[in-house]
Design an enzyme around this catalytic site. Sequence first.
Site, short mmCIF file in Angstrom:
data_model
loop_
_atom_site.label_atom_id
_atom_site.label_comp_id
_atom_site.label_asym_id
_atom_site.label_seq_id
_atom_site.Cartn_x
_atom_site.Cartn_y
_atom_site.Cartn_z
N HIS A 198 0.79 -1.23 0.00
CA HIS A 198 0.00 0.00 0.00
C HIS A 198 0.82 1.28 0.00
O HIS A 198 0.35 2.30 0.50
CB HIS A 198 -0.90 0.05 1.25
N ASP A 246 0.01 0.05 -7.88
CA ASP A 246 -0.35 -0.37 -6.52
C ASP A 246 -1.59 -1.26 -6.54
O ASP A 246 -2.57 -0.95 -7.22
CB ASP A 246 -0.59 0.85 -5.64
N GLU A 291 -12.99 -8.54 2.11
CA GLU A 291 -13.56 -7.20 2.23
C GLU A 291 -14.25 -6.80 0.91
O GLU A 291 -14.15 -5.67 0.46
CB GLU A 291 -12.50 -6.16 2.58
N GLU A 293 -18.59 -2.46 4.01
CA GLU A 293 -17.69 -1.51 4.69
C GLU A 293 -18.11 -0.06 4.44
O GLU A 293 -18.45 0.31 3.32
CB GLU A 293 -16.27 -1.76 4.19
N CYS A 330 -16.32 2.52 4.17
CA CYS A 330 -15.47 3.11 3.12
C CYS A 330 -16.00 2.78 1.72
O CYS A 330 -15.89 3.60 0.81
CB CYS A 330 -14.05 2.56 3.21
N CYS A 338 -9.76 3.12 8.71
CA CYS A 338 -9.95 3.77 7.41
C CYS A 338 -11.32 4.43 7.31
O CYS A 338 -11.47 5.44 6.63
CB CYS A 338 -9.77 2.76 6.28
#
Lengths: 647, 647
Positions: A150, A200, A328, A344, A346, A412
């Site tokens: 990350h 990434d 996730e 989630e 986020c 997060c």
Amino acid sequence: MSSTPASPRVQPLTPPRRFIPVDHARVDFTGGFWESWSNTVRDVTIPTQHMRLEEEGFLEVLDFDKPPSPLVRRIQPSGLSMQHFFDSDFGKWIEAASYTLKAHPNADIEKKIDAIVEKLEQGQMADGYLNSWFVRREPEKRWTNLRDLHEMYSMGHLLEGAVAYFEATGKRRFLDVMIRAVDHIIDTFGPEPGKLRGYDAHEEIELALVKLYRVTRDPRHLALATYFVNERGQMPSYYDEEARHRGENPEDYVYQTYAYSQAHMPVREQTQVVGHAVRAMYLFSAMVDLAHENDDPTLKAACERLFDNLTGRQLYVTGGLGPSASNEGFTREYDLPNETAYAETCAAVALGFWSHRMAQLDLDAKYTDKLETVLFNGALSGISRDGEHYFYENVLESHGQNRRWKWHYCPCCPTNIARLITSLGQYVYSATDADLAVHLYGANTAEIALGQTIVRLTQETRYPWDGDIRLALGLDTPSSFTLHLRIPGWCRAARVTVNGEAVDVKVAVTKGYVAIRRAWADGDEVRLSLDMPVDRLYAHPAVGEDAGRVALKRGPVVYCVEETDIGTEPQRLRLPAEARLDVAYDPNLLGGAAVLTGEALEAETSDWNGLYRTAPPALKPRAFKAIPYHLWANRDPGAMLVWLNEK
Amino acid sequence: MSSTPASPRVQPLTPPRRFIPVDHARVDFTGGFWESWSNTVRDVTIPTQHMRLEEEGFLEVLDFDKPPSPLVRRIQPSGLSMQHFFDSDFGKWIEAASYTLKAHPNADIEKKIDAIVEKLEQGQMADGYLNSWFVRREPEKRWTNLRDLHEMYSMGHLLEGAVAYFEATGKRRFLDVMIRAVDHIIDTFGPEPGKLRGYDAHEEIELALVKLYRVTRDPRHLALATYFVNERGQMPSYYDEEARHRGENPEDYVYQTYAYSQAHMPVREQTQVVGHAVRAMYLFSAMVDLAHENDDPTLKAACERLFDNLTGRQLYVTGGLGPSASNEGFTREYDLPNETAYAETCAAVALGFWSHRMAQLDLDAKYTDKLETVLFNGALSGISRDGEHYFYENVLESHGQNRRWKWHYCPCCPTNIARLITSLGQYVYSATDADLAVHLYGANTAEIALGQTIVRLTQETRYPWDGDIRLALGLDTPSSFTLHLRIPGWCRAARVTVNGEAVDVKVAVTKGYVAIRRAWADGDEVRLSLDMPVDRLYAHPAVGEDAGRVALKRGPVVYCVEETDIGTEPQRLRLPAEARLDVAYDPNLLGGAAVLTGEALEAETSDWNGLYRTAPPALKPRAFKAIPYHLWANRDPGAMLVWLNEK
């Protein structure tokens, strides 16, 4: 799809044809739903989040002049520390805090941000590299594991923070630090010989680079984002090569498939939303940005397919997404378990980002509907009414085991929901030189530039608690433009008047927006009335979990039943198909909300002896109450249910 | 409960008052359901499991004269290798194989067992310690982590294997190896000064020690089992002390609570079944054994409470138990999710062990009913009809993602279901000097000693496909004893005749067993007729997952619907409450089974556009078929459902 070039040349920039969101600071919520939430987040959430970052040791990672503190204990399934991406958390906090500063300057917050920026600058390596973990602990290992570590995700969040802080204060220091970091990435990654062809695994920097580009207009910044998106999923996989380089067997990858990171095939070929939900949403947001900036219809088309897949087969009624904790993210289509919903916070926030971007490219209420769904439901449920407790997972059913937490080992979500709400103004209106689109309803005043024309708009409404909206226009001189009013997808009857005169909605509506083109004058008044009955929603039969069940929704607000209101587990209720449901505004419920009441049936348990029997449960009447889903778990702990059993 | 002494003195042995199971080798299945399964397991499962143990490197761990092979990759959540307890797997295989040898001697199998025994003897340390991991890799770490490393669990399975092999063949070598290992444990653990006050977190050795004691009659063997059970859950916890001794913080324990191992409080104080399901069942089985051997009513009472808790609040309709993968065990009461059911095969097998033991102490059909439930459903579902594919988790709902596997990285289940089936004869009958209890129905012949009297019993029946059972008694001389016939809990109308003369079942029945005391003579015939309609079962309203749903059961057999039979996902069906269900025996279905057919309704999908809408799905007729749950996932992959939506 084979005609898509692997790494298309960056297209020459074309003038913006899309709607441009009105800056969040130009929109002032005045009373009502969003003012209340905005105040809470600005006055409580932002300061307490900084406290948590300090208390929990997140900011200690920036003490580059001291030896590193011990590792946090909790680790990821990959066996790696969460601490690798602590930078992202204060990056997102700076971004969230910055959005409050334009309209509400705050010297204390600025001082806190400046202190972080000073340390970041101090820790930045000579070549521009910046990541608190690698700089302090193992600089020799930087850029050796894009699959798991990350680094660019963290830099991306710092970059978003830097752009927001620059735009709020005009201070360049943070921005300059991050431009140097981006320069270093440009030197390191790309298709040119001698560079690493990496990207990434956790998307984020792509959309951050477009934000940077919109400030700098440096084409290298846009080109880097474009490279990352185009390179993603090209085979053979960079991650295989990288793993072998580390002496690892690529098959030992803990998530087994690069679909986890949407890196299993080139992005333009993807038709099903897969993998980690937040990653997917950040990627798709960047794809819309690039579709616009590069005028790239192939990216737009991919986004349209993916949006339809998500909303048609993989989205909770609350706007939650990504049902599974193990990745996730996504599993199979129509897999929407309620009690184990990961969903989630986020991911719902980021679906808001994506939906909003789609609506600017293509003014279609199907996009704004989903933005509104997450705002009033699956994202907002991630923060408590007091503004300092959170959900990471947003289940649609509980037996009372789910409690909001003060902080999380992977925090997060708190800063993500915070930055959504502190920048909420930007989602309400957007404009071109000759168009003003009203996407969201909620009491506010705004100052909006359509080219040279300044429109002062006042929106008066009790939305979402009722569907009557009054828009008053303030103009220095009369001006012709098109006003686009969103008619939400949930609304089956809408009436619009301009200065008392009815507009034929059926004729004027296109893709869910009523277009009113006329010469507008100061004092013009538009009234919009959206019928807002209680809807009973049923899920597609492929969603086995919801078979025989019904969800209640009124306007944009999804409802749930909490044990604390009815004195029994809502799982024991049967809601008769013909049961009348009354709507009433309860000013005492957590700041005020419309609640639904009526009579349901409850399965009797007193006559049970054991777990199973051959007679169905007897049913007896039970008073019924439902509250907005986003308000759940703010009172006494207990069971909760969105999808009620219907009788 | 505070009056319970922490470590009670071993009680003087009292003569057995309980029923003693008839040895499995005295019962010969003759045609019908269990003969078919017994033959498959003996002829296919036992040999192929040995092949797998070789192929997968399990037996390599015994090559003590070679350097250890590399570690297997898959690890436990604790971060420890599965290889620590490989011994348990071949221990259990030896046990399963041994049960086949009495009635079906097999030189090849004996040779394979002898080869393993020879290696074990070679690897045993001078002081008797035996564990292939520690002996070869880190002998200095033996006995340093009873919390995580399963040393006694592994020895317990070897011990059960040794007892079974000794009883099958009369060969003492393996038994003697294991007695030396037990002597070493006695030297190392116990309440005496200088010994460690430890006990293994994974129960197993306790019940194995009782089996050993029943062979050796060495009171030290019984005393060791008694010590382990009494010491369990005493505070301060041995595991805390042990962790600190290793330099670890006890709070870092990955499972967070010793309830995971039923070690959170003394066993006699436990009232709710918690933690890892297999551990719990092995512990409770040992508690029943000790309740008998030590004549200890406090252990019996604890088992009765725990049995009622399990069966009244935590047991799947299939007999599966332990809903959660995260702890391989229990969560909250009434938490019985279907699609994510863990319901490990081993746990259902071990519930069979426990239930059977309870029924010997207290002849009550409520225990035997659960034994029968796991035999026909939640345990048997763990093995494929071809005898060489397995389920570890036994879900009650699937969307087609669940496939039986050939082997598993933690292969505890295959050998467990194998040893259950190869020793199945022991569960059918039990006896005292003056009683003969018939627990299970299924075609067989048996030779049963009641004191000096030998009864030759012939059971003729098509059970479980119909409920008519004929028992013919063969006796050299007439004899008076009580015949106890189990009337299963699911049966609401049973008729019994002796030589054609009706027995008044209502008068004769106690705790689900009809007692017929008389002077029996050669050629006497008992007929039992159990009404076996299709039952619609409903779950207690606290099981939210099953609200509005119905399970179909006929006799002891739970049914499910598979997509392959109906051409659509069974999750889309609604079974009308009044739908007629016909029963027919299908000789071509996987060796033959009774199937249920009828007409249900299917939710229409062709008129759906998107995920949610305000109109419920239209329903259209759809031919319906249900098959026994234990036979699922043996044909084309597809969705499966036990709890059907009722209309």
